[in-house]
Write a protein that holds these residues in place. Structure first.
Motif, mmCIF file in Angstrom:
data_model
loop_
_atom_site.group_PDB
_atom_site.id
_atom_site.type_symbol
_atom_site.label_atom_id
_atom_site.label_comp_id
_atom_site.label_asym_id
_atom_site.label_seq_id
_atom_site.Cartn_x
_atom_site.Cartn_y
_atom_site.Cartn_z
ATOM 1 N N LYS A 95 0.739 -1.091 0.093
ATOM 2 C CA LYS A 95 -0.189 -0.053 -0.034
ATOM 3 C C LYS A 95 0.951 1.289 0.074
ATOM 4 N N SER A 96 1.857 1.249 0.835
ATOM 5 C CA SER A 96 2.620 2.422 1.054
ATOM 6 C C SER A 96 3.375 2.794 -0.249
ATOM 7 N N THR A 97 4.089 1.569 -0.822
ATOM 8 C CA THR A 97 4.989 1.653 -1.904
ATOM 9 C C THR A 97 3.866 2.271 -3.110
ATOM 10 N N ALA A 150 5.457 7.861 2.310
ATOM 11 C CA ALA A 150 5.384 6.908 3.257
ATOM 12 C C ALA A 150 6.471 5.899 3.563
ATOM 13 N N LYS A 151 6.640 5.334 4.663
ATOM 14 C CA LYS A 151 7.625 4.601 4.980
ATOM 15 C C LYS A 151 7.319 3.165 4.448
ATOM 16 N N THR A 152 8.235 2.120 3.913
ATOM 17 C CA THR A 152 7.778 0.982 3.154
ATOM 18 C C THR A 152 8.824 0.009 3.947
ATOM 19 N N VAL A 186 4.428 -2.384 8.920
ATOM 20 C CA VAL A 186 5.510 -1.077 8.868
ATOM 21 C C VAL A 186 4.546 0.124 9.052
ATOM 22 N N THR A 187 3.461 0.429 8.654
ATOM 23 C CA THR A 187 2.330 1.559 8.855
ATOM 24 C C THR A 187 1.574 1.174 9.819
ATOM 25 N N ARG A 188 1.629 1.895 10.900
ATOM 26 C CA ARG A 188 0.944 1.731 11.913
ATOM 27 C C ARG A 188 -0.330 2.463 12.395
ATOM 28 N N LEU A 239 -4.906 8.861 1.130
ATOM 29 C CA LEU A 239 -4.744 8.497 2.557
ATOM 30 C C LEU A 239 -3.956 6.780 2.700
ATOM 31 N N ASP A 240 -2.803 6.856 3.348
ATOM 32 C CA ASP A 240 -2.296 5.577 3.507
ATOM 33 C C ASP A 240 -3.027 5.058 4.840
ATOM 34 N N THR A 241 -2.906 3.712 5.037
ATOM 35 C CA THR A 241 -3.539 3.217 6.038
ATOM 36 C C THR A 241 -2.580 1.959 6.600
HETATM 37 MG MG MG Z 1 2.645 0.604 4.898
#
Ligand code: MG
Ligand code: GTP
Length: 338
Positions: free
Chosen positions: A140-142, A160-162, A168-170, A194-196
């Protein structure tokens, strides 16, 4: 050489957990629920190697009735199963499905064009607001980073961090502008994403699904021993094509024989020269994760298997109470580490 016969079935060890629904999955699901009414489009990411196993009934009920686009990620890792894309397109309709590969800018471009079309169709002053949801580690973040840099190549830093592990995403992120508003050459109001955090399913129906998800790093590393994962992969490779590991050994159903061969060939040895099965197993898994032991879809995509899966989404075997009990036990295990 005698004709090789692969194992007809994989005998599942009793120790395989059936749930991995952690505290941050619970709070993440609530956070998603809380902002859905500000969202125009849901992008649901699923790992294309696990198109059914990474379909989450929890997310399914959360986003029911919303406009949704399904993005099958990591399509570079399923090139040996060409019929899979056809089947999955057929399930949802070609317009609602996209196959994405972070290495192929064309796939990001195609997605971006789709999003711009959606933004033009709603023509809202506030722009198109999109949420990206899915199981842990599906990409998702990638995907968010790729969309952002495809739309604005000058933005070099990742938004976003991957990382190749679950969790990884909290938290639900702040919205990231992907496309500018009209006056800056974009679309009406702009496009925001929006990343989740990856949300795990409350429980999986069987141990084999959990093993498949673990192979793709959808649960914490080590929760299922690497040797078990390699044994399962060996079982699958033997059905796909035992030649996939011919650089190591002849076809075998014996995971120890396979791991010994890998250890010898790739220098994963203990002091004294004995095979280090643990390191050999880690090596096999990391090679599989970059497509070196075949790029196959792991889920069964026969009509029958798809029907059974869809039935289970609506009629799970476990009651809500049984699922909650399993989750509580799992949370306790995660806390105490046993
Ligand atoms: Mg993520
Ligand atoms: N081969 C391949 N790897 C990918 C692709 N997309 C993402 N990945 C890798 O998958 C791993 C997980 O990516 P993330 O973007 O962190 O996944 P996520 O869904 O945000 O994960 P959580 O935040 O933990 O839920 C990373 O190692 C990525 O580099 C792809 O198209 N192909």
């Amino acid at each position: 050489m005698a004709h090789f016969v692969p194992r007809a079935s994989f005998s599942l060890p009793g120790s395989i957990p059936k749930t991995y629904f952690l505290g941050h999955h619970h709070s993440g699901a609530n956070a998603i629920k809380g902002i859905l009414n500000t969202i125009n489009l849901v992008i649901e990411c699923r790992d294309v190697r696990l198109p059914l196993s990474t379909q989450n009934p929890k997310l399914e009920s959360l986003v029911a009735g919303r406009q949704r686009l399904i993005v099958y990620t990591k399509s570079d890792l399923c090139t040996d199963s060409p019929a899979a894309t056809h089947t999955l397109r057929g399930l949802y309709g070609a317009d609602n499905v996209l196959f994405w590969d972070k290495h192929r800018p064309g796939t990001t471009g195609a997605l971006l064009r789709k999003l711009k079309n959606s933004a033009r169709a709603i023509d809202a002053l506030t722009g198109l607001r999109i949420i990206v949801v899915g199981m842990p580690n599906v990409g998702k973040s990638t995907l968010l980073n790729a969309l952002r840099s495809a739309a604005s190549p000058e933005k070099k830093a990742k938004a976003a961090k991957t990382g190749d592990q679950a969790g990884v995403t909290r938290k639900v992120g702040t919205s990231v502008r992907i496309v500018d508003s009209e006056e800056k050459g974009g679309v009406s109001g702009g496009i925001y994403l929006l990343d989740t955090p990856g949300i795990f399913q409350p429980y999986v129906e069987d141990g084999e699904t959990m093993i498949k998800v673990a192979l793709a790093h959808g649960i914490k590393k080590g929760l299922i021993a690497d040797e078990i994962l390699v044994d399962y992969l060996l079982y699958r490779m033997n059905h796909w094509n035992p030649g996939l590991y011919s650089r190591y050994c002849e076809p075998t159903n014996d995971v120890n024989e396979f791991l010994t061969a890998v250890a010898k060939r790739d220098g994963k040895l203990k002091a004294g020269g004995a095979a280090n099965w643990q390191e050999a197993a880690a090596r096999v898994l990391s090679l599989w994760r970059i497509g070196k032991f075949g790029r196959y879809v792991l889920d069964d995509l026969s009509d029958e298997a798809i029907r059974a899966h869809q039935h289970l989404l609506v009629n799970p075997h476990l009651s809500q109470n049984q699922a909650k009990k399993l989750q509580r036990e799992e949370r306790r295990r995660a806390r105490t580490g046993d």
